[in-house]
Design a protein around this motif. Sequence first.
Motif, PDB file in Angstrom:
ATOM      1  N   PRO A 222       0.819  -1.222   0.000  1.00 36.45           N
ATOM      2  CA  PRO A 222       0.000   0.000   0.000  1.00 36.45           C
ATOM      3  C   PRO A 222       0.853   1.272   0.000  1.00 36.45           C
ATOM      4  N   THR A 223       1.940   1.264   0.775  1.00 35.97           N
ATOM      5  CA  THR A 223       2.836   2.419   0.812  1.00 35.97           C
ATOM      6  C   THR A 223       3.505   2.623  -0.540  1.00 35.97           C
ATOM      7  N   MET A 224       3.987   1.537  -1.147  1.00 40.81           N
ATOM      8  CA  MET A 224       4.675   1.665  -2.426  1.00 40.81           C
ATOM      9  C   MET A 224       3.721   2.107  -3.532  1.00 40.81           C
ATOM     10  N   THR A 225       2.489   1.653  -3.479  1.00 42.49           N
ATOM     11  CA  THR A 225       1.495   2.084  -4.469  1.00 42.49           C
ATOM     12  C   THR A 225       1.268   3.591  -4.371  1.00 42.49           C
ATOM     13  N   ARG A 226       1.070   4.090  -3.167  1.00 45.89           N
ATOM     14  CA  ARG A 226       0.874   5.537  -2.988  1.00 45.89           C
ATOM     15  C   ARG A 226       2.118   6.307  -3.403  1.00 45.89           C
ATOM     16  N   LEU A 227       3.277   5.785  -3.022  1.00 45.51           N
ATOM     17  CA  LEU A 227       4.533   6.467  -3.337  1.00 45.51           C
ATOM     18  C   LEU A 227       4.702   6.646  -4.837  1.00 45.51           C
ATOM     19  N   PHE A 228       4.536   5.566  -5.587  1.00 44.44           N
ATOM     20  CA  PHE A 228       4.729   5.671  -7.033  1.00 44.44           C
ATOM     21  C   PHE A 228       3.601   6.458  -7.706  1.00 44.44           C
ATOM     22  N   LEU A 255       2.504  -2.234  -9.431  1.00 40.37           N
ATOM     23  CA  LEU A 255       2.728  -0.868  -8.961  1.00 40.37           C
ATOM     24  C   LEU A 255       2.729   0.100 -10.147  1.00 40.37           C
ATOM     25  N   PRO A 256       2.454   1.384  -9.897  1.00 35.25           N
ATOM     26  CA  PRO A 256       2.484   2.367 -10.985  1.00 35.25           C
ATOM     27  C   PRO A 256       3.909   2.761 -11.379  1.00 35.25           C
ATOM     28  N   VAL A 257       4.687   1.749 -11.792  1.00 39.38           N
ATOM     29  CA  VAL A 257       6.070   1.970 -12.222  1.00 39.38           C
ATOM     30  C   VAL A 257       6.161   1.760 -13.729  1.00 39.38           C
ATOM     31  N   ASP A 258       7.256   2.231 -14.300  1.00 44.43           N
ATOM     32  CA  ASP A 258       7.497   2.035 -15.725  1.00 44.43           C
ATOM     33  C   ASP A 258       8.347   0.803 -15.997  1.00 44.43           C
ATOM     34  N   VAL A 259       9.298   0.532 -15.099  1.00 44.58           N
ATOM     35  CA  VAL A 259      10.276  -0.532 -15.328  1.00 44.58           C
ATOM     36  C   VAL A 259      10.372  -1.419 -14.091  1.00 44.58           C
TER      37      VAL A 259
END
Length: 349
Positions: A222-228, A255-259
């Motif tokens: 949850p923290t990483m999702t909000r962070l990204f 997660l909302p990451v590109d890579v």
Amino acid sequence: MTKFNDTLLRAARGEKIDHTPVWFMRQAGRSQPEYREIKKKYSLEEITHQPELCAYVTKLPVDQYDVDAAILYKDIVTPLPGLGIDVKIKSGVGPVISNPIRSVQDVYNLGDLSPEDDVPYVFETIRMLTQEQLNVPLIGFAGAPFTLASYMIEGGPSKGYHITKSFMFTETEAWYALMDKLEEMTVTYITAQVEAGAKAIQIFDSWVGALSVEDYRIFIKPTMTRLFQRLRALNVPLITFGVGASHLANDWHDLPVDVVGLDWRLPIQEAEARGITKPVQGNLDPSLLLADWSVIEAKAKRIVEQGVAHGENGSHIFNLGHGVFPSVNPDTLKRLTAFVHEYSAQLRK
């Protein structure tokens, strides 16, 4: 200055590229003789506090290896003193913290990072590099909340993260308060790096592989999702990476990451079979850099082939599965970079 090389940025966005871009974690310093001479006079902290010297160290591998990106020379614990954490980087040990987190009150006593006041030298270095020196993207970075928390709770490096995990399981209020604090600090810190000129961002969750998938989803994701999600507003490619965390790769893909960064334990082909369709980064075992060239070339060839076949446009950034060792010959990194460039260009025609 020669034409700006944006191959890494295009690969991170899944766009068509002419060759597979290359950079190496811990490429700045470590094995370079010029760096070793500098380290005889200055510690890591002293280098990072001198923007001209730090910029030189950061740019050195770009000049020597012809890699497609620079990564800022600094440590993931660099911003922690801004929160009130007393941290020193001890040679041969790593970050050592004299006031570890032990309670929820310790978390509430933490301050807030003021980037230009607490670590102005970081942004002066970035501006110097991006405005005057580099013709490749500069990758900025930060430690992920779990990895930073592991140092803050353990008091230094750990093999099993037993104290950290016990704290996470038993001091739940304190844990989530710490995650919130570190999320906020990371957003502030990364935003300042991008504003200073960083063109891509890597979040190092180096030690999160110590957690199970279930615990990751409860205590970290949850923290990483909000962070990204918050970092997406910066409009630069976002990369996530950890070691020994192949079991978490699909969760990272969510997660909302590109890579998605991969270490050497998970082949690119297998990652794709598991549903990882976003651009990937990796993933040569750094130990192989000490092997004969024929071994290195054979392993790198397979990684390049799998990377070129990944996704619609061969969305792959070549890297190691972790950082460069001090004993690696710099000529090996130069030769490896040239091989990946040339071989991938042939495959991409």
